[in-house]
Design a protein around this motif. Sequence first.
Motif, PDB file in Angstrom:
ATOM      1  N   ALA A 126      -1.413   4.578   6.607  1.00  4.78           N
ATOM      2  CA  ALA A 126      -1.066   3.209   7.023  1.00  4.78           C
ATOM      3  C   ALA A 126      -2.269   2.549   7.704  1.00  4.78           C
ATOM      4  CB  ALA A 126       0.138   3.236   7.955  1.00  4.78           C
ATOM      5  N   LEU A 127      -2.957   3.307   8.545  1.00  4.20           N
ATOM      6  CA  LEU A 127      -4.173   2.756   9.153  1.00  4.20           C
ATOM      7  C   LEU A 127      -5.222   2.485   8.078  1.00  4.20           C
ATOM      8  CD1 LEU A 127      -4.566   5.028  12.328  1.00  4.20           C
ATOM      9  CD2 LEU A 127      -3.550   2.753  12.176  1.00  4.20           C
TER      10      LEU A 127
ATOM     11  N   GLY B 162       8.909   0.562   8.572  1.00  6.11           N
ATOM     12  CA  GLY B 162       9.007  -0.073   9.879  1.00  6.11           C
ATOM     13  C   GLY B 162       8.264   0.724  10.935  1.00  6.11           C
ATOM     14  N   SER B 163       8.417   2.041  10.883  1.00  6.10           N
ATOM     15  CA  SER B 163       7.700   2.897  11.828  1.00  6.10           C
ATOM     16  C   SER B 163       6.201   2.882  11.559  1.00  6.10           C
ATOM     17  CB  SER B 163       8.230   4.331  11.740  1.00  6.10           C
ATOM     18  OG  SER B 163       9.580   4.372  12.130  1.00  6.10           O
ATOM     19  N   LEU B 164       5.827   2.859  10.306  1.00  4.85           N
ATOM     20  CA  LEU B 164       4.395   2.784   9.967  1.00  4.85           C
ATOM     21  C   LEU B 164       3.793   1.478  10.495  1.00  4.85           C
ATOM     22  CD1 LEU B 164       4.538   4.064   6.259  1.00  4.85           C
ATOM     23  CD2 LEU B 164       3.610   5.309   8.221  1.00  4.85           C
ATOM     24  N   ALA B 165       4.550   0.394  10.355  1.00  2.53           N
ATOM     25  CA  ALA B 165       4.037  -0.901  10.819  1.00  2.53           C
ATOM     26  C   ALA B 165       3.838  -0.899  12.328  1.00  2.53           C
ATOM     27  CB  ALA B 165       5.005  -2.013  10.404  1.00  2.53           C
ATOM     28  N   LEU B 166       4.801  -0.333  13.049  1.00  2.00           N
ATOM     29  CA  LEU B 166       4.680  -0.304  14.506  1.00  2.00           C
ATOM     30  C   LEU B 166       3.523   0.577  14.954  1.00  2.00           C
ATOM     31  CD1 LEU B 166       8.482  -0.064  15.356  1.00  2.00           C
ATOM     32  CD2 LEU B 166       6.968  -2.000  15.872  1.00  2.00           C
ATOM     33  N   ALA B 167       3.397   1.755  14.348  1.00  3.78           N
ATOM     34  CA  ALA B 167       2.307   2.658  14.730  1.00  3.78           C
ATOM     35  C   ALA B 167       0.954   2.023  14.434  1.00  3.78           C
ATOM     36  CB  ALA B 167       2.448   3.983  13.977  1.00  3.78           C
ATOM     37  N   THR B 168       0.865   1.338  13.322  1.00  3.96           N
ATOM     38  CA  THR B 168      -0.401   0.705  12.943  1.00  3.96           C
ATOM     39  C   THR B 168      -0.740  -0.432  13.903  1.00  3.96           C
ATOM     40  OG1 THR B 168       0.019   1.273  10.643  1.00  3.96           O
ATOM     41  CG2 THR B 168      -1.635  -0.429  11.051  1.00  3.96           C
ATOM     42  N   ALA B 169       0.258  -1.233  14.217  1.00  4.61           N
ATOM     43  CA  ALA B 169       0.011  -2.363  15.124  1.00  4.61           C
ATOM     44  C   ALA B 169      -0.397  -1.883  16.512  1.00  4.61           C
ATOM     45  CB  ALA B 169       1.263  -3.231  15.206  1.00  4.61           C
TER      46      ALA B 169
ATOM     47  N   ALA C 192       0.833  -1.208   0.000  1.00  7.57           N
ATOM     48  CA  ALA C 192       0.000   0.000   0.000  1.00  7.57           C
ATOM     49  C   ALA C 192       0.863   1.250   0.000  1.00  7.57           C
ATOM     50  CB  ALA C 192      -0.905  -0.014   1.236  1.00  7.57           C
ATOM     51  N   ALA C 193       0.601   2.151  -0.904  1.00  9.77           N
ATOM     52  CA  ALA C 193       1.328   3.422  -0.959  1.00  9.77           C
ATOM     53  C   ALA C 193       0.673   4.430  -0.022  1.00  9.77           C
ATOM     54  CB  ALA C 193       1.335   3.960  -2.379  1.00  9.77           C
ATOM     55  N   HIS C 194       1.457   5.409   0.401  1.00  7.59           N
ATOM     56  CA  HIS C 194       0.865   6.521   1.153  1.00  7.59           C
ATOM     57  C   HIS C 194       0.763   7.743   0.256  1.00  7.59           C
ATOM     58  CE1 HIS C 194       4.677   8.693   1.590  1.00  7.59           C
ATOM     59  NE2 HIS C 194       5.257   7.591   2.061  1.00  7.59           N
ATOM     60  N   ARG C 195       0.025   8.726   0.703  1.00  8.80           N
ATOM     61  CA  ARG C 195      -0.153   9.944  -0.107  1.00  8.80           C
ATOM     62  C   ARG C 195       1.211  10.542  -0.449  1.00  8.80           C
ATOM     63  NH1 ARG C 195      -3.614  13.169   4.186  1.00  8.80           N
ATOM     64  NH2 ARG C 195      -4.323  11.023   4.461  1.00  8.80           N
ATOM     65  N   GLY C 196       1.319  10.992  -1.683  1.00  7.20           N
ATOM     66  CA  GLY C 196       2.583  11.588  -2.121  1.00  7.20           C
ATOM     67  C   GLY C 196       3.424  10.637  -2.928  1.00  7.20           C
ATOM     68  N   GLN C 197       3.195   9.321  -2.753  1.00  5.03           N
ATOM     69  CA  GLN C 197       3.946   8.348  -3.553  1.00  5.03           C
ATOM     70  C   GLN C 197       3.264   8.150  -4.903  1.00  5.03           C
ATOM     71  OE1 GLN C 197       4.113   5.051  -0.548  1.00  5.03           O
ATOM     72  NE2 GLN C 197       6.322   5.278  -0.826  1.00  5.03           N
ATOM     73  N   ARG C 198       3.988   7.504  -5.783  1.00  4.36           N
ATOM     74  CA  ARG C 198       3.489   7.274  -7.141  1.00  4.36           C
ATOM     75  C   ARG C 198       2.132   6.565  -7.112  1.00  4.36           C
ATOM     76  NH1 ARG C 198       6.689   7.008 -12.247  1.00  4.36           N
ATOM     77  NH2 ARG C 198       8.319   7.879 -10.946  1.00  4.36           N
ATOM     78  N   ASN C 199       1.245   7.021  -7.918  1.00 11.34           N
ATOM     79  CA  ASN C 199      -0.137   6.529  -8.026  1.00 11.34           C
ATOM     80  C   ASN C 199      -1.023   6.967  -6.867  1.00 11.34           C
ATOM     81  OD1 ASN C 199       0.368   5.095 -10.452  1.00 11.34           O
ATOM     82  ND2 ASN C 199       1.256   3.416  -9.270  1.00 11.34           N
ATOM     83  N   SER C 200      -0.429   7.622  -5.867  1.00 12.35           N
ATOM     84  CA  SER C 200      -1.217   8.199  -4.775  1.00 12.35           C
ATOM     85  C   SER C 200      -0.883   9.680  -4.644  1.00 12.35           C
ATOM     86  CB  SER C 200      -0.904   7.480  -3.456  1.00 12.35           C
ATOM     87  OG  SER C 200      -1.244   6.124  -3.535  1.00 12.35           O
TER      88      SER C 200
END
Lengths: 318, 292
Positions: B132-133, B159-166, B93-101
């Motif tokens: 990420a959520l 890695g930080s996105l995964a931890l925050a989401t979890a 999953a891309a976040h805002r600002g990345q390609r296609n998002s």
Amino acid sequence: MATKADLEAFVTSVTCPDDFDQFWGAMLAGLAELPLDATATPDPLRSNAEVNVYQATYRSLDGLEIFGWYSVPAVGDGPFPAVLVLPGYKSEPALRRDWGRKGVAVLSVAVRGKLPSSAVFNPGYPGLLTHGLESRDNYGYKGVISDCSRGVDFLLSRPEIDPERIYASGSSQGGGLTLITAGLRPEIKGGVSGYPFLCCFPESMRMLRSYPYDELSCYRRAHPEREGQMLETLRYFDAVNFAPRIRCPMVVGIALEDEVCPPETSYAVYDRLGGERELWLFPDSGHGNAHDYPKQETAWLEQRIAAPHTLSPQAVSL
Amino acid sequence: MTPASFWEMTEAQLAETPLDLSASRDAFYSQPEWDVYRLNYRATGGHWLFAWLSVPKAGDGGPYPALLRMPDYASVHDIIYTPLRHRAVVMNAAHRGQRNSDGAYRASYPGLLTDGIGDGEGWALLGAFADALRAVDALLGQTIAEIGPLALWGAGLGGSLALATASRRPRIGAVAADTPLSLGHPAALEPGLGYPLGEIGDYLRAWPGRRADVERTLGLLDPLSDAARVAAPTLLSAGRFDRATCPAPFAEELAATLPNADLRLYDGAAEGGGHIHAQAREAWLSQRLGLG
């Protein structure tokens, strides 16, 4: 893990087209007619006491404006040696300031398809590897390779650069482009090619199921009737056909667990190099992540830049 | 704004934003063993996001174990590539600002990390964490495949996105975080770091008077402040010589704070454990997802 025997036993089916040199000679001649329109705009946010960083632009094939990070030592008047840093397939061009304190300028090229030229040319990732495969003249990599060659022209246009000390480096796609650009441009006096992509296409797409090579397998599955044409186009863009044309010293770095660019195909390119060559093998390392590679790359280039005609002691022989 | 008020606001915005998810099968990139889909869905702030989804052809519709791969700090987020795609649903999953998002905002590299950092609420990176959520919402909201055990994986920013989401989604059963970005940690403010953390040094050199604002803003996304709430088992990796993403002191502090962490510290730099850890991570995720 690939073994020494695997590397030595590998044979590629790729042959060189008879008109290979005419094709690329025509492209270089066409580029020479195109105004470079080089600019270098200071970027104070990225500059520091050791390095002045500029946002560089220049024109390449089809008039497309190409961007690059251009860093120049802040101390000294030059002329400075320079390293042309070529980018990976989907990664951003690296803003390299580490060379500045060593008295070396760097142009790190964002080839077409990357930001910001993607506003005009945007085949995507995945996408670039199969864009325009139907014809060698329209294949996306013709433009990408043009952008690298024009990077050499950008450096040659700069009064602060020593034209006799231009080197090239890159990893993955950047490794393939380092080989190809050195094959096209004798102004490059040496290079380091890490984990090179764009090597032995027919075998690479068969040996692995990882991207980007898997894009070619997808293309073949979607268009089986075009496979012959696809392979014909790719012969013109295969680093293995540029290798004998490279006369400058060149290093090829290979990770023996590489899961993206088969080690055997990188070795095939190394084996065909036309000039002085070195091979670095990294056991227990995968694509792009050999811990010692960056240090060795820097050390080799430093040594070349300081004394361009001496042999490096770091050669690894099989 | 405080970390608590940021997350409260984000959760509220997510709850009131319809997902409006659409999925289309990509015949070109689909394989004999799995189908590939392009997902588009709505995020907070009027952004639209893109994700790759792969679904094994074997399994009769599920439920499948699933791996959600969080995006790296780069403009391109990969198409699916992991051996797990043969047997698990995998979403990148891309976040805002990345390609296609990037319809409403295009991130720059370097640049994203400090875009709006002096102004708290306007910090562009906050949107990546909300996204990420949202990716979890999209994975669980799609109707192509039923989702069973769910794991997250990310490297660097991912890695930080995964931890925050979890820490905010108890549905997550396992987290593999490689070299998580040390946002908010004093180690991120040391001079002379490589990119991406080096962007903070660039910013502070240009605007030294904004240091307190920058520290406050970075604290909004400090992985250490959320770590105690990550109930899922967590595989952490870092390189002892990393001076660009996850300095070892931060990794060790993070591991000590996470309730159930397995820290693998390697003699590497920003690449962490490289190939050796990639193999260890694949095996660890397989086990957590019930794939053997």
